[in-house]
Design a protein around this motif. Structure first.
Motif, short mmCIF file in Angstrom:
data_model
loop_
_atom_site.label_atom_id
_atom_site.label_comp_id
_atom_site.label_asym_id
_atom_site.label_seq_id
_atom_site.Cartn_x
_atom_site.Cartn_y
_atom_site.Cartn_z
N PHE A 352 0.83 -1.19 0.00
CA PHE A 352 0.00 0.00 0.00
C PHE A 352 0.87 1.25 0.00
O PHE A 352 2.08 1.19 0.20
CB PHE A 352 -0.94 -0.01 1.21
CG PHE A 352 -2.10 0.93 1.04
CD1 PHE A 352 -3.02 0.73 0.02
CD2 PHE A 352 -2.25 2.03 1.87
CE1 PHE A 352 -4.08 1.60 -0.16
CE2 PHE A 352 -3.31 2.91 1.70
CZ PHE A 352 -4.22 2.70 0.69
N VAL A 355 2.84 6.94 1.88
CA VAL A 355 2.80 8.36 2.19
C VAL A 355 1.90 8.62 3.39
O VAL A 355 0.84 8.02 3.53
CB VAL A 355 2.35 9.16 0.95
CG1 VAL A 355 1.38 10.28 1.31
CG2 VAL A 355 3.56 9.73 0.25
N ILE A 363 -6.24 9.31 2.07
CA ILE A 363 -5.66 9.19 0.74
C ILE A 363 -6.44 8.20 -0.12
O ILE A 363 -6.24 8.11 -1.31
CB ILE A 363 -4.16 8.78 0.77
CG1 ILE A 363 -3.98 7.40 1.41
CG2 ILE A 363 -3.31 9.84 1.42
CD1 ILE A 363 -2.63 6.78 1.08
N CYS A 370 -2.26 12.07 -7.40
CA CYS A 370 -0.83 11.94 -7.07
C CYS A 370 -0.11 10.99 -8.01
O CYS A 370 1.04 11.22 -8.36
CB CYS A 370 -0.66 11.46 -5.63
SG CYS A 370 -1.19 12.67 -4.40
C1 HEC Z 1 -0.98 12.97 -1.58
C2 HEC Z 1 -0.44 12.20 -2.67
C3 HEC Z 1 -0.67 10.69 -2.63
C4 HEC Z 1 -1.86 10.01 -2.55
C5 HEC Z 1 -3.26 10.59 -2.34
C6 HEC Z 1 -1.56 8.61 -2.72
N1 HEC Z 1 -0.21 8.45 -2.86
FE1 HEC Z 1 0.78 6.70 -3.08
N2 HEC Z 1 2.55 7.66 -2.90
C7 HEC Z 1 2.72 9.02 -2.91
C8 HEC Z 1 4.15 9.33 -2.84
C9 HEC Z 1 4.76 10.72 -2.84
C10 HEC Z 1 4.82 8.07 -2.78
C11 HEC Z 1 6.32 7.84 -2.66
C12 HEC Z 1 6.68 7.94 -1.18
C13 HEC Z 1 8.15 7.70 -0.92
O1 HEC Z 1 8.82 7.09 -1.74
O2 HEC Z 1 8.57 8.12 0.15
C14 HEC Z 1 3.79 7.05 -2.85
C15 HEC Z 1 4.05 5.68 -2.86
C16 HEC Z 1 3.11 4.73 -3.26
C17 HEC Z 1 3.40 3.35 -3.55
C18 HEC Z 1 4.78 2.69 -3.50
C19 HEC Z 1 4.94 2.12 -2.13
C20 HEC Z 1 6.32 1.55 -1.89
O3 HEC Z 1 6.43 0.67 -1.01
O4 HEC Z 1 7.30 1.99 -2.53
C21 HEC Z 1 2.23 2.73 -3.88
C22 HEC Z 1 2.03 1.29 -4.27
C23 HEC Z 1 1.20 3.76 -3.77
N3 HEC Z 1 1.76 4.96 -3.39
C24 HEC Z 1 -0.15 3.53 -4.03
C25 HEC Z 1 -1.15 4.44 -3.74
C26 HEC Z 1 -2.55 4.13 -3.77
C27 HEC Z 1 -3.12 2.78 -4.16
C28 HEC Z 1 -3.20 5.25 -3.38
C29 HEC Z 1 -4.70 5.42 -3.19
C30 HEC Z 1 -5.30 4.50 -2.26
C31 HEC Z 1 -2.22 6.28 -3.13
N4 HEC Z 1 -0.98 5.76 -3.36
C32 HEC Z 1 -2.50 7.59 -2.74
C33 HEC Z 1 1.71 9.97 -2.96
C34 HEC Z 1 0.36 9.70 -2.82
#
Ligand code: HEC
Ligand code: HEC
Ligand code: HEC
Ligand code: HEC
Ligand code: HEC
Ligand code: HEC
Ligand code: HEC
Length: 422
Positions: A352, A355, A363, A370
């Motif tokens: 999952f 962030v 989220i 995003c």
């Molecule tokens: C506010 C912006 C934002 C939202 C909303 C968001 N994400 Fe992310 N997500 C990010 C960012 C930025 C990263 C990278 C974080 C890091 O590398 O530190 C990330 C990382 C991830 C990753 C990689 C995780 C990993 O272990 O490397 C996945 C899969 C992911 N998000 C899925 C989702 C899903 C599915 C949703 C909706 C349920 C979601 N994200 C909602 C910003 C968001």
């Protein structure tokens, strides 16, 4: 004697069979579809697939091209709002006349030429129009952009003066309509120059134009399917049609990619001849280096962008239908799309999002802004009235990934300075 009897028997069986088969395939009057007799009358699908049919009628696909009428043009024809001014002496005025809608060029107040909006392209983000002259279509210099709610120059058109001579060949129709025939319809020459020349001089047959993207554009020819099921209404298994379950993952993607994987590859065959089950790569001539292309434009290239994302590469199961219903318009509810993401990404699966959301924000309702942010299309740029900077419209990138900036609060249209002239 015996021999003759046998011959008679065989002949009568043969005749019987021929009669039976001819009944099978000629239950309806012969189709008059411009694509040929293997295609059924497009309206015939409704009899047995009413719900799908009625839904498809309302889609952007079905209305991708329409004969222009006053109710389909989104731009404003009211005095004061109906012109695009190039300079103090030159303007194009959008006018309603008895014989239709026109774009008229005025120089110092004097009408120089006027051309009718004959064919409308687009419903959602933009509309552009073609007019017929002889056996060719020409794009009108002024288009309409939904996000600006305004007229602007047609994509790639000059800002300095209106241009009425841009020939638009069959290629636009190959992605925006179901069919149009032309003299140089199926060139298989590999020569770039030859193909470009053929496109320039091709004469189109306007009586064969099938507007919009209809059922058989996606599903392939269905005359036998219709005739068979008309004769055997009790048959519940689909016959004489390419079934979805018979297609492999690549073939399912190709069904959409035929129009959603860009227009930058050298074509060998017209896209009109693509049927589900065909190998799309056979329609292109691959150049050295094609394999290493990246940075695809967000416009019209969803398939190649999706193909670059880890979700696609590592799941092996993601295709367009995972998120889109081909018989309805794409929804705008980002929470519904986010549910699709969470079909694979969950806390339980330990994949999952990592962030930390701001306090009080979930989220889960919006993975999209995003991870599939809107980006400006470089392919579709235009000038808004009184703005000498090019405007670009924004589309979702289908390269699902991690982006530094989120686009949640960005404006719908961006402008930026570019150096390339027209
Ligand atoms: C506010 C912006 C934002 C939202 C909303 C968001 N994400 Fe992310 N997500 C990010 C960012 C930025 C990263 C990278 C974080 C890091 O590398 O530190 C990330 C990382 C991830 C990753 C990689 C995780 C990993 O272990 O490397 C996945 C899969 C992911 N998000 C899925 C989702 C899903 C599915 C949703 C909706 C349920 C979601 N994200 C909602 C910003 C968001
Ligand atoms: C006389 C009835 C009849 C007509 C007319 C008809 N169909 Fe069908 N069609 C069927 C039946 C029965 C099935 C099998 C059950 C089902 O999937 O709905 C079927 C299934 C299908 C399927 C599903 C194939 C799969 O993936 O399993 C497609 C696609 C299809 N029809 C397309 C069309 C198109 C396009 C037209 C119009 C050109 C059309 N049909 C007209 C009876 C009809
Ligand atoms: C944009 C392409 C496209 C168009 C246009 C289209 N279809 Fe389909 N259709 C598909 C795809 C893709 C599937 C398989 C959906 C899936 O993966 O679940 C499908 C599935 C079907 C099915 C079987 C599954 C179901 O939903 O019952 C039928 C029947 C069908 N289509 C009939 C039609 C008819 C009739 C029309 C025209 C009124 C039409 N389709 C227009 C792409 C299209
Ligand atoms: C014959 C070419 C063609 C095929 C095949 C095709 N598309 Fe499209 N698609 C278009 C065009 C052109 C538009 C823009 C229509 C408009 O807005 O005028 C479009 C628009 C869309 C849109 C945005 C509009 C909306 O709300 O629906 C989605 C989503 C989409 N297509 C998905 C698909 C999927 C999924 C498939 C395969 C099942 C597919 N398309 C097959 C040409 C095609
Ligand atoms: C390779 C297929 C392809 C070709 C060729 C093509 N288009 Fe498109 N066009 C699309 C797709 C797919 C979309 C919608 C999705 C998007 O913008 O990413 C679209 C969108 C549009 C739109 C905006 C529609 C809307 O409702 O938002 C217009 C207008 C348009 N095209 C006009 C043209 C014209 C004019 C030509 C020829 C000069 C052309 N297209 C050639 C595939 C194509
Ligand atoms: C069919 C399953 C599936 C679906 C649906 C899916 N993903 Fe993924 N996604 C994966 C797999 C597999 C990976 C690669 C392994 C991993 O990081 O878990 C991945 C990777 C990611 C990453 C990390 C990307 C990177 O470059 O590091 C993000 C972010 C992400 N997905 C977000 C999303 C979002 C947002 C959606 C919905 C729009 C989505 N995914 C839909 C299977 C899926
Ligand atoms: C993981 C989910 C997912 C998959 C897979 C997916 N899409 Fe989309 N698609 C979306 C979302 C989310 C939107 C944006 C909806 C919105 O903003 O209202 C979208 C929008 C679109 C649009 C409209 C253009 C725009 O920017 O608004 C087109 C065209 C489109 N998709 C085509 C395709 C095609 C073709 C495929 C297969 C190659 C595909 N999509 C696969 C989630 C997906």
């Amino acid at each position: 004697m015996k021999k003759n009897m046998r011959l008679l028997l065989i002949t009568s069986i043969l005749f019987g069979l021929i009669f039976f088969l001819s009944q099978c395939f000629n239950a309806n009057e012969v189709s008059t579809d411009a694509r040929g007799i293997v295609f059924a009358n497009p309206a015939s699908c409704r009899k047995c697939h009413q719900a799908i049919y009625d839904s498809v009628m309302l889609t952007a696909h079905y209305n991708a091209t329409t004969p222009t009428s006053q109710n389909t043009v989104h731009g404003n024809f009211n005095e004061g709002q109906n012109s695009y001014v190039y300079d103090s002496s030159t303007k194009v005025v959008m006018q309603k006349r008895d014989s239709g809608l026109y774009q008229a060029l005025y120089l110092n107040g004097k009408e120089m030429e006027a051309h009718r909006f004959d064919i409308t392209f687009g419903v959602r983000n933009a509309q552009t129009w073609l007019y017929w002259k002889g056996n060719n279509t020409y794009e009108l210099p002024v288009s309409y952009y939904t996000s600006a709610n305004a007229w602007g120059t047609s994509p790639g058109f000059p800002i300095a003066q209106p241009y009425f001579k841009r020939i638009v060949g069959k290629v636009c129709f190959e992605c925006h309509s179901s069919f149009i025939d032309s003299k140089h319809s199926d060139e298989t020459s590999n020569s770039k120059e030859y193909f470009a020349a053929a496109e320039r001089i091709e004469a189109m047959d306007k009586t064969t134009l099938i507007y919009g993207i209809d059922c058989q554009r996606c599903h392939g020819p269905a005359a036998n399917h219709v005739n068979y099921h008309t004769i055997y209404p009790e048959e519940k298994k689909a016959k004489y049609i390419v079934t979805n379950s018979s297609l492999n993952a690549q073939q399912k993607l190709d069904m959409c990619a035929v129009c959603h994987s860009g227009n930058d590859q050298e074509k060998l065959k017209s896209r009109f001849y693509f049927k589900p089950g065909d190998t799309l790569s056979n329609f292109y001539l691959y150049m050295p280096g094609d394999k290493y292309k990246t940075n695809f434009d967000v416009h019209g290239n969803q398939q190649r962008l999706l193909a670059e994302s880890k979700c696609f590469l590592q799941s092996g199961t993601l295709n367009c239908s995972s998120c889109h219903n081909p018989h309805t318009n794409a929804g705008s509810n980002l929470a519904t799309y986010s549910q699709k993401c969470m079909g694979c990404h969950t806390e339980a699966n330990k994949n999952f999002c990592i962030v930390k959301p701001a306090a009080g924000v979930s989220i889960k309702d919006n993975c999209i802004d995003c991870h599939m942010p809107k980006k400006p299309s470089e392919a579709i740029s235009f000038y808004q009235q009184g703005n000498t900077q090019l405007s670009f419209y924004l589309l979702r990138t289908h390269k699902i990934g991690i982006y530094k900036t989120d686009s949640v609060s960005k404006p719908k249209i961006t402008s930026k300075k570019v150096n390339k002239g027209n």
